[in-house]
Design a protein around this motif. Sequence first.
Motif, PDB file in Angstrom:
ATOM      1  N   GLN A 105       0.932  -1.175   0.050  1.00 27.32           N
ATOM      2  CA  GLN A 105      -0.043   0.054  -0.119  1.00 27.32           C
ATOM      3  C   GLN A 105       0.864   1.291  -0.214  1.00 27.32           C
ATOM      4  O   GLN A 105       1.978   1.255   0.807  1.00 27.32           O
ATOM      5  CB  GLN A 105      -0.809   0.016   1.176  1.00 27.32           C
ATOM      6  CG  GLN A 105      -1.720   1.101   1.427  1.00 27.32           C
ATOM      7  CD  GLN A 105      -2.569   1.181   2.667  1.00 27.32           C
ATOM      8  OE1 GLN A 105      -2.865  -0.080   3.292  1.00 27.32           O
ATOM      9  NE2 GLN A 105      -2.911   2.310   3.069  1.00 27.32           N
ATOM     10  N   VAL A 106       0.401   2.316  -0.752  1.00 26.40           N
ATOM     11  CA  VAL A 106       1.086   3.500  -0.561  1.00 26.40           C
ATOM     12  C   VAL A 106      -0.045   4.728  -0.771  1.00 26.40           C
ATOM     13  O   VAL A 106      -1.175   4.424  -0.866  1.00 26.40           O
ATOM     14  CB  VAL A 106       1.930   3.886  -2.067  1.00 26.40           C
ATOM     15  CG1 VAL A 106       3.177   2.698  -1.899  1.00 26.40           C
ATOM     16  CG2 VAL A 106       1.007   3.844  -3.332  1.00 26.40           C
ATOM     17  N   VAL A 107       0.510   5.683   0.043  1.00 18.10           N
ATOM     18  CA  VAL A 107      -0.457   7.064   0.161  1.00 18.10           C
ATOM     19  C   VAL A 107       0.276   8.199  -0.499  1.00 18.10           C
ATOM     20  O   VAL A 107       1.382   8.327  -0.434  1.00 18.10           O
ATOM     21  CB  VAL A 107      -0.746   7.429   1.441  1.00 18.10           C
ATOM     22  CG1 VAL A 107      -1.529   8.502   1.728  1.00 18.10           C
ATOM     23  CG2 VAL A 107      -1.224   5.892   2.150  1.00 18.10           C
ATOM     24  N   ALA A 108      -0.317   8.892  -1.448  1.00 20.44           N
ATOM     25  CA  ALA A 108       0.071  10.117  -2.314  1.00 20.44           C
ATOM     26  C   ALA A 108      -0.780  11.148  -1.823  1.00 20.44           C
ATOM     27  O   ALA A 108      -1.775  11.238  -1.557  1.00 20.44           O
ATOM     28  CB  ALA A 108       0.318   9.540  -3.559  1.00 20.44           C
ATOM     29  N   SER A 109       0.023  12.548  -2.137  1.00 17.80           N
ATOM     30  CA  SER A 109      -0.744  13.770  -1.892  1.00 17.80           C
ATOM     31  C   SER A 109      -1.202  14.264  -3.280  1.00 17.80           C
ATOM     32  O   SER A 109      -1.795  15.256  -3.337  1.00 17.80           O
ATOM     33  CB  SER A 109       0.060  14.851  -1.106  1.00 17.80           C
ATOM     34  OG  SER A 109       0.301  14.116   0.113  1.00 17.80           O
ATOM     35  N   THR A 126      -5.053   6.607  -1.689  1.00 16.55           N
ATOM     36  CA  THR A 126      -4.384   5.479  -1.371  1.00 16.55           C
ATOM     37  C   THR A 126      -4.638   4.599  -2.212  1.00 16.55           C
ATOM     38  O   THR A 126      -5.841   4.239  -2.641  1.00 16.55           O
ATOM     39  CB  THR A 126      -5.113   5.050  -0.122  1.00 16.55           C
ATOM     40  OG1 THR A 126      -4.989   6.090   1.015  1.00 16.55           O
ATOM     41  CG2 THR A 126      -4.680   3.708   0.563  1.00 16.55           C
ATOM     42  N   VAL A 127      -3.471   3.670  -2.373  1.00 16.57           N
ATOM     43  CA  VAL A 127      -3.494   2.685  -3.717  1.00 16.57           C
ATOM     44  C   VAL A 127      -3.090   1.582  -2.903  1.00 16.57           C
ATOM     45  O   VAL A 127      -2.031   1.319  -2.344  1.00 16.57           O
ATOM     46  CB  VAL A 127      -2.481   2.783  -4.727  1.00 16.57           C
ATOM     47  CG1 VAL A 127      -2.688   1.938  -5.817  1.00 16.57           C
ATOM     48  CG2 VAL A 127      -3.198   4.175  -5.554  1.00 16.57           C
ATOM     49  N   ALA A 128      -3.497   0.321  -2.950  1.00 10.50           N
ATOM     50  CA  ALA A 128      -3.084  -0.860  -2.696  1.00 10.50           C
ATOM     51  C   ALA A 128      -3.363  -1.920  -3.687  1.00 10.50           C
ATOM     52  O   ALA A 128      -4.318  -1.756  -4.203  1.00 10.50           O
ATOM     53  CB  ALA A 128      -4.204  -1.548  -1.222  1.00 10.50           C
ATOM     54  N   VAL A 129      -2.378  -2.725  -3.681  1.00 10.18           N
ATOM     55  CA  VAL A 129      -2.150  -3.825  -4.561  1.00 10.18           C
ATOM     56  C   VAL A 129      -2.046  -5.116  -3.946  1.00 10.18           C
ATOM     57  O   VAL A 129      -1.520  -5.427  -2.742  1.00 10.18           O
ATOM     58  CB  VAL A 129      -0.903  -3.587  -5.704  1.00 10.18           C
ATOM     59  CG1 VAL A 129      -1.226  -2.239  -6.367  1.00 10.18           C
ATOM     60  CG2 VAL A 129       0.113  -3.658  -5.023  1.00 10.18           C
ATOM     61  N   ALA A 130      -2.671  -6.178  -4.654  1.00  9.11           N
ATOM     62  CA  ALA A 130      -2.434  -7.674  -4.224  1.00  9.11           C
ATOM     63  C   ALA A 130      -2.004  -8.551  -5.231  1.00  9.11           C
ATOM     64  O   ALA A 130      -2.469  -8.408  -6.475  1.00  9.11           O
ATOM     65  CB  ALA A 130      -3.763  -7.962  -3.235  1.00  9.11           C
ATOM     66  N   ARG A 131      -1.386  -9.575  -4.763  1.00  9.75           N
ATOM     67  CA  ARG A 131      -0.874 -10.428  -5.718  1.00  9.75           C
ATOM     68  C   ARG A 131      -1.514 -11.884  -5.119  1.00  9.75           C
ATOM     69  O   ARG A 131      -1.216 -12.180  -3.940  1.00  9.75           O
ATOM     70  CB  ARG A 131       0.491 -10.532  -5.918  1.00  9.75           C
ATOM     71  CG  ARG A 131       0.958 -11.658  -6.710  1.00  9.75           C
ATOM     72  CD  ARG A 131       0.935 -11.609  -8.024  1.00  9.75           C
ATOM     73  NE  ARG A 131       1.361 -12.694  -8.753  1.00  9.75           N
ATOM     74  CZ  ARG A 131       1.285 -12.834 -10.063  1.00  9.75           C
ATOM     75  NH1 ARG A 131       0.744 -11.950 -10.904  1.00  9.75           N
ATOM     76  NH2 ARG A 131       1.695 -13.875 -10.617  1.00  9.75           N
ATOM     77  N   PHE A 132      -2.353 -12.654  -5.866  1.00  3.41           N
ATOM     78  CA  PHE A 132      -2.791 -13.829  -5.324  1.00  3.41           C
ATOM     79  C   PHE A 132      -1.918 -15.022  -5.730  1.00  3.41           C
ATOM     80  O   PHE A 132      -1.937 -14.892  -7.001  1.00  3.41           O
ATOM     81  CB  PHE A 132      -4.276 -13.911  -5.550  1.00  3.41           C
ATOM     82  CG  PHE A 132      -5.157 -12.591  -4.877  1.00  3.41           C
ATOM     83  CD1 PHE A 132      -5.476 -12.993  -3.708  1.00  3.41           C
ATOM     84  CD2 PHE A 132      -5.501 -11.925  -5.983  1.00  3.41           C
ATOM     85  CE1 PHE A 132      -6.141 -11.781  -3.089  1.00  3.41           C
ATOM     86  CE2 PHE A 132      -6.376 -10.560  -5.223  1.00  3.41           C
ATOM     87  CZ  PHE A 132      -6.619 -10.711  -3.956  1.00  3.41           C
TER      88      PHE A 132
END
Length: 122
Positions: free
Chosen positions: A5-9, A76-82
Amino acid sequence: MRVVQVVASNTPELAGKLAALSAIGPDLLLVFGNAGYFTDGQLLPALQTAFPGANLLGCSTAGEIRDAHVEDVTLTVAVARFASTGMRQVALPIASDDDSFAVGRRLGDSLCSPGLRAVFVL
């Protein structure tokens, strides 16, 4: 499953953080933020270019919750790898409030398949 997860302004700041997200080869992107990010015309193309083939879901918010804080005007962007989870994305337009039930039925029909375990709706 791996999650980052990352958060940017702002969108340019996010662009600098995409490499960290890309490193896991995500199957899913969850994007939440101030409505301005979704209307500026820059965010969606940047994410689609950086993560071709990934399922992209998200919506605008009135504040983003991170840890024990509420922040405004962030993204906020969260990425997931399954490891072994299959995914499918469906989006249908709703022309009016009166159409919402019929669209919900079409959405359910289009998702119905053997092995379905969960549905995430925004």
